[in-house]
Design a protein around this motif. Structure first.
Motif, PDB file in Angstrom:
ATOM      1  N   THR A  42      63.436  33.633 -24.364  1.00  0.00           N
ATOM      2  CA  THR A  42      63.066  33.439 -22.956  1.00  0.00           C
ATOM      3  C   THR A  42      62.968  31.948 -22.639  1.00  0.00           C
ATOM      4  N   ASN A  81      60.497  30.400 -21.937  1.00  0.00           N
ATOM      5  CA  ASN A  81      59.299  29.880 -22.605  1.00  0.00           C
ATOM      6  C   ASN A  81      59.423  29.825 -24.121  1.00  0.00           C
ATOM      7  N   GLN A 132      60.042  32.438 -26.191  1.00  0.00           N
ATOM      8  CA  GLN A 132      59.689  33.664 -26.915  1.00  0.00           C
ATOM      9  C   GLN A 132      60.960  34.380 -27.363  1.00  0.00           C
ATOM     10  N   VAL A 186      55.354  40.058 -22.523  1.00  0.00           N
ATOM     11  CA  VAL A 186      55.876  39.634 -23.830  1.00  0.00           C
ATOM     12  C   VAL A 186      55.259  40.477 -24.945  1.00  0.00           C
ATOM     13  N   GLN A 187      53.968  40.778 -24.807  1.00  0.00           N
ATOM     14  CA  GLN A 187      53.331  41.636 -25.816  1.00  0.00           C
ATOM     15  C   GLN A 187      53.870  43.065 -25.752  1.00  0.00           C
ATOM     16  N   GLU A 190      56.993  43.077 -27.640  1.00  0.00           N
ATOM     17  CA  GLU A 190      56.750  43.049 -29.087  1.00  0.00           C
ATOM     18  C   GLU A 190      56.389  44.456 -29.595  1.00  0.00           C
TER      19      GLU A 190
END
Lengths: 222, 222
Positions: free
Chosen positions: A55, A57, A59, B86-87, B90
């Motif tokens: 991403t 950012n 990630q 984002v989590q 994941e």
């Protein structure tokens, strides 16, 4: 700018490229050959698979279903899932159909045997797999014909991630000439509309050294 | 009441049973042997796979990832995905890890060979598959150990669908005695906590005629 580690003829990478393009997210494409097991790549995705999206950012996201849901949640326009939970389940069921069932019964038999094996120096194509793939694709094209009865898109009146998933698989197989379009006119018409969308441009420009695309691959009036 | 067409030793069905139980949704379980290709079942899911969830409104949902997202969207409490995108990615990556990579490398090699082949009368287990599965599970238990370093659950400080997916696979393999728990104490501790949750009760009561569970299968202090 986000970066996408990908392989040109991976349907899972193509699905994400289509999603990014539909949502007008610019991305830098980086080709990754997962079978080379590059350590820096394994750090990004210990499963060793493409696609991996980095991403803006920094990630690292992997697994195409997880990347899709992330993009749908963070860049909601245009939506690629309907609003109603039952209809969302139906669209996700169809994505599972193509990414699991179609992938095992068709894509792996044809594309893995014809392309990946040669690229990764894993030997010659297995004739039994090629035969099974060529037979199985007809069952799936029949099913797609059934899905397209009465509407323009696989899951109903609007384009969804199910269309992008299906088009991603079919576009890889079309590159190597493995789709018997003439026998399935409704699917061909749908695919022709898919191909004409701006999101498809980058896919149609793909060129794999040593593997020329079939003549009609990039032709919008095939 | 919703109904779930399932197989007792299918990790994908078990994942959904765990989700339903965590969300306190009562469900009627109906055993379905997909290899019998019952026509009425194929009408519910043309892919011919379990699980299939029939909602209280009579909608048939299939593909375990689609069923999970539907349940998470319609019965948000308790949440099995974190709030941050984002989590969430994941957690969904880890679900993909277990439902795709672990499934291909371990579950199919061990469970399909030992159980499904006998139930579906497909012949004897293939020794090479059993050996590959027994070797591969160790790599995955190492990875789970790494994930559990510093927190109680696979994806961080809270129980998520990643824990339920992993526990679903491991519980099937534990039924047939294929998990070398003693060498992986951190994973055993995590699984012991999972087993003690009320959601696990129905799984621990499963009994497959002709396939006795290992002695410790239902033992909470194994």
């Amino acid at each position: 700018m986000p970066r996408l580690y990908h392989l040109p003829l991976s349907p899972f990478c193509r699905k994400i490229r289509l999603v990014l393009a539909e949502k007008r997210i610019e991305v830098e494409l980086i080709e990754e050959r997962p079978w080379e097991k590059r350590l820096d790549f394994l750090r990004l995705n210990p499963a060793g698979k493409v696609p991996v999206l980095i991403t803006a950012n920094g990630q690292a996201l992997s697994e195409s279903a997880a990347i899709f849901e992330y993009l749908e949640e963070t860049v909601p326009e245009p939506p690629l899932l309907p609003a109603d939970p039952v209809q969302r389940a139906e669209v996700r069921r169809l994505v599972g159909w193509f990414d699991d069932k179609f992938n095992r019964e068709v894509t792996e038999n044809l594309l893995f045997e014809r392309v990946t094996k040669r690229l990764a120096k894993l030997g010659y194509p297995d004739g039994a797999c090629l035969k099974a793939g060529s037979q199985n694709i007809r069952v799936h094209l029949d099913y797609a014909t059934f899905l397209l009865e009465g509407h323009n898109w696989l899951a109903g009146p609007r384009l969804t991630i199910a269309d992008l998933a299906a088009a991603a698989h079919l576009s890889c197989l079309d590159y190597v000439g493995d789709v018997p379009w003439d026998d399935y006119p409704a699917v061909r018409d749908w695919y022709s509309v898919m191909k004409s969308r701006p999101c498809f441009r980058s896919l149609l420009a793909d060129h794999l050294p040593g593997f020329p695309a079939t003549d009609h691959y990039a032709d919008l009036d095939f």
